[in-house]
Structures are given as structure tokens and as C-alpha cells.
Scaffold this motif. Structure first.
Motif, PDB file in Angstrom:
ATOM      1  N   PHE A 253      -5.687   8.284   0.133  1.00  0.00           N
ATOM      2  CA  PHE A 253      -5.117   8.011   1.697  1.00  0.00           C
ATOM      3  C   PHE A 253      -3.822   7.252   1.663  1.00  0.00           C
ATOM      4  CE2 PHE A 253      -5.044   5.428   5.413  1.00  0.00           C
ATOM      5  CZ  PHE A 253      -5.430   6.277   6.248  1.00  0.00           C
ATOM      6  N   ILE A 254      -2.986   7.722   2.163  1.00  0.00           N
ATOM      7  CA  ILE A 254      -1.580   7.213   2.553  1.00  0.00           C
ATOM      8  C   ILE A 254      -1.472   6.957   3.913  1.00  0.00           C
ATOM      9  CG2 ILE A 254       1.086   7.910   2.271  1.00  0.00           C
ATOM     10  CD1 ILE A 254      -0.369  10.025   0.011  1.00  0.00           C
ATOM     11  N   PHE A 255      -0.945   5.855   4.095  1.00  0.00           N
ATOM     12  CA  PHE A 255      -0.918   5.220   5.587  1.00  0.00           C
ATOM     13  C   PHE A 255       0.427   5.695   6.200  1.00  0.00           C
ATOM     14  CE2 PHE A 255      -3.679   2.043   3.667  1.00  0.00           C
ATOM     15  CZ  PHE A 255      -4.553   1.756   4.976  1.00  0.00           C
ATOM     16  N   SER A 256       0.368   6.239   7.397  1.00  0.00           N
ATOM     17  CA  SER A 256       1.443   6.692   8.073  1.00  0.00           C
ATOM     18  C   SER A 256       1.950   5.115   9.075  1.00  0.00           C
ATOM     19  CB  SER A 256       0.986   7.821   9.126  1.00  0.00           C
ATOM     20  OG  SER A 256       0.101   7.114  10.037  1.00  0.00           O
TER      21      SER A 256
ATOM     22  N   PRO B 103       5.989   7.641   6.672  1.00  0.00           N
ATOM     23  CA  PRO B 103       6.223   7.371   8.279  1.00  0.00           C
ATOM     24  C   PRO B 103       5.137   8.598   8.838  1.00  0.00           C
ATOM     25  CG  PRO B 103       8.276   7.261   7.246  1.00  0.00           C
ATOM     26  CD  PRO B 103       7.383   7.744   6.248  1.00  0.00           C
ATOM     27  N   ASP B 104       5.139   9.738   8.431  1.00  0.00           N
ATOM     28  CA  ASP B 104       4.245  10.655   9.121  1.00  0.00           C
ATOM     29  C   ASP B 104       3.155  10.908   8.070  1.00  0.00           C
ATOM     30  OD1 ASP B 104       6.702  11.279  10.878  1.00  0.00           O
ATOM     31  OD2 ASP B 104       7.607  12.400   9.224  1.00  0.00           O
ATOM     32  N   LYS B 105       2.038  11.389   8.846  1.00  0.00           N
ATOM     33  CA  LYS B 105       0.983  11.566   8.032  1.00  0.00           C
ATOM     34  C   LYS B 105       0.857  12.424   7.061  1.00  0.00           C
ATOM     35  CE  LYS B 105      -3.203  10.346   7.297  1.00  0.00           C
ATOM     36  NZ  LYS B 105      -3.337   9.046   6.469  1.00  0.00           N
ATOM     37  N   ILE B 106       0.467  12.084   5.860  1.00  0.00           N
ATOM     38  CA  ILE B 106       0.426  13.031   4.775  1.00  0.00           C
ATOM     39  C   ILE B 106      -1.328  13.274   4.654  1.00  0.00           C
ATOM     40  CG2 ILE B 106       0.230  13.347   2.202  1.00  0.00           C
ATOM     41  CD1 ILE B 106       2.949  11.732   2.272  1.00  0.00           C
TER      42      ILE B 106
ATOM     43  N   THR C 279       0.644  -1.178   0.074  1.00  0.00           N
ATOM     44  CA  THR C 279       0.046  -0.012  -0.087  1.00  0.00           C
ATOM     45  C   THR C 279       0.938   1.480   0.097  1.00  0.00           C
ATOM     46  OG1 THR C 279      -2.026   0.908   1.182  1.00  0.00           O
ATOM     47  CG2 THR C 279      -0.276   0.071   2.422  1.00  0.00           C
ATOM     48  N   ASP C 280       0.356   2.303  -0.079  1.00  0.00           N
ATOM     49  CA  ASP C 280       0.940   3.564  -0.235  1.00  0.00           C
ATOM     50  C   ASP C 280       1.440   3.973   1.370  1.00  0.00           C
ATOM     51  OD1 ASP C 280       0.465   3.679  -2.619  1.00  0.00           O
ATOM     52  OD2 ASP C 280      -1.331   5.028  -2.570  1.00  0.00           O
TER      53      ASP C 280
END
Length: 224
Positions: A173-176, A156-159, A152-153
């Protein structure tokens, strides 16, 4: 050994190129999006090392050839029973080049319990998939000891997607890292546990898509 690590992140463009070069050298199907050869190759080499021609393999959320290469790669490497599922198929079910495709929701499949040795879901869960339902269904479908590879995308830090930019009818949605850790906790509730610790470290934002810059993560769970 780095190529067969299926609990890690895509670190850099040179790493991506190395995977693409290896796909080419091995004479395997090449994904038309160069970036997608990273997770496809990792999953394919893992399954080729664990399974054989008697195995059953399912690609949850698969496109069809040529925009999906995982199942064609498995056909070439193992020649086993291969299944793909996606809500977007035009036909209810069809078999193309020895691969069976069934239109449907990957969280509610028609397959029997413990039907599969291995399952992949590559670049799918970020598109609005109900993760509790996903892991519950994948656990049901896997034989004990079976493997589930998910990519998945990731960053480390929330985008944050403040503008609610959409792709495939869902906000991007990009996972942190904390969100991936929550995902893994959910999986463990369904008897799916990591085969190895995840290397969460990143170097470069290898992906630039719809104005977002991030990378990929891949992780492998085993049914206990």
C-alpha cells in the motif's frame, strides 16, 4: 536545515546520498538498506535536539539491530530510556545493549499513559496498521507536548496495487497525498497536530520495490 525538516518527502537520489553521507560523517549506525537512512537520520536529529538523557523514547514497529538503527542511534546520541515493539520478536521481552524490546501490537501496548517524550514509527503504517487505533494509542502514550514521527511510502497520485502484491503478509500500500491528508485529519481527532506544514512536492521516484516506484514521506505530530 533540509536535513532536520521532518514534514517533507524524499525528493531525489542525491538527497538520499547526502543523508547517507551525513550519517557516515557523524559516525552514527548505518542502516543496511541505504534508503532507510533518510527517515532514520531526520527523526534522530530532531529527537537529539529536543530530548535529553532523562527522556523516554519508543520506536513503534522497530526491528532489532542491525536492521533497525533508530534506537541504537538514540542510544549513542542521548543514552536515554529506549523501547521497541514489534509483533515479530521471538521473545516476549528482552533488553539488548540497553534497549528494551517488547513483543506486541503497537496499537495495544502495555505502557502507562503519558509515558513517552518521543515516539517514532518508521515505514510501519503502510503494512495494514489500523490508523485510528494507532493515533489513539500514540496519543495516550505521549506526554503533553511530546512528538510522534511517522514515515511511510508515498506518491502524490494514487498507485494502485491491482495484482494485490503482498509484503509482510499484507498487500503493498502506497499513500497518495489525499490519503495522507485523511491520515492527518484522523490524527487531529486524537490531539495530534502537525508541527509544520508538509512539503508534499516530489521530484523523483526514489524507491523501486516489488515493481512499485514511489518515494518516502515523513511527518511530525505534537500532542496538544
Amino acid at each position: 536545515s533540509e536535513v532536520v525538516n521532518t514534514n517533507t518527502t524524499l525528493k531525489s537520489l542525491p538527497e538520499l546520498k547526502a543523508h547517507l553521507d551525513l550519517v557516515s560523517r557523524l559516525g552514527l549506525p548505518i542502516h543496511p538498506d541505504p534508503r532507510k537512512n533518510w527517515d532514520n537520520l531526520k527523526a534522530a536529529l530532531l529527537f537529539a535536539s529536543r530530548f535529553d538523557s532523562t527522556s523516554r523514547i519508543f520506536d513503534a514497529g522497530a526491528d532489532k539491530e542491525p536492521t533497525s538503527v533508530f534506537l541504537p542511534t538514540m542510544r549513542q546520541l542521548l543514552g536515554c530510556e529506549l523501547f521497541g515493539m514489534n509483533l515479530n520478536y521471538q521473545q516476549e521481552s528482552e533488553t539488548v545493549n540497553q534497549i528494551s524490546y517488547v513483543r506486541g501490537d503497537i496499537t495495544k501496548t502495555p505502557f502507562p499513559n503519558a509515558h513517552y517524550n518521543g515516539i517514532t514509527s518508521l515505514s510501519v503504517i503502510e503494512h495494514g496498521v489500523d490508523l485510528d487505533a494507532y493515533f489513539k494509542e500514540m496519543s495516550r502514550l505521549l506526554q503533553p507536548g511530546g512528538l510522534l514521527v511517522t514515515s511511510t511510502d508515498y506518491w502524490p497520485d494514487k498507485i494502485h496495487n491491482k495484482e494485490q502484491v503482498e509484503a509482510y503478509g499484507q498487500p503493498v500500500f502506497i499513500f497518495s497525498q489525499p490519503e495522507i491528508e485523511q491520515v492527518l485529519a484522523k490524527a487531529s481527532q486524537h490531539k495530534l497536530h502537525l508541527t509544520d506544514e508538509i512539503d508534499f512536492k516530489v521530484e523523483d521516484r526514489t524507491i523501486n520495490w516489488l515493481g512499485f516506484e514511489y518515494t518516502f514521506i515523513i511527518f511530525t505530530l505534537q500532542k496538544h
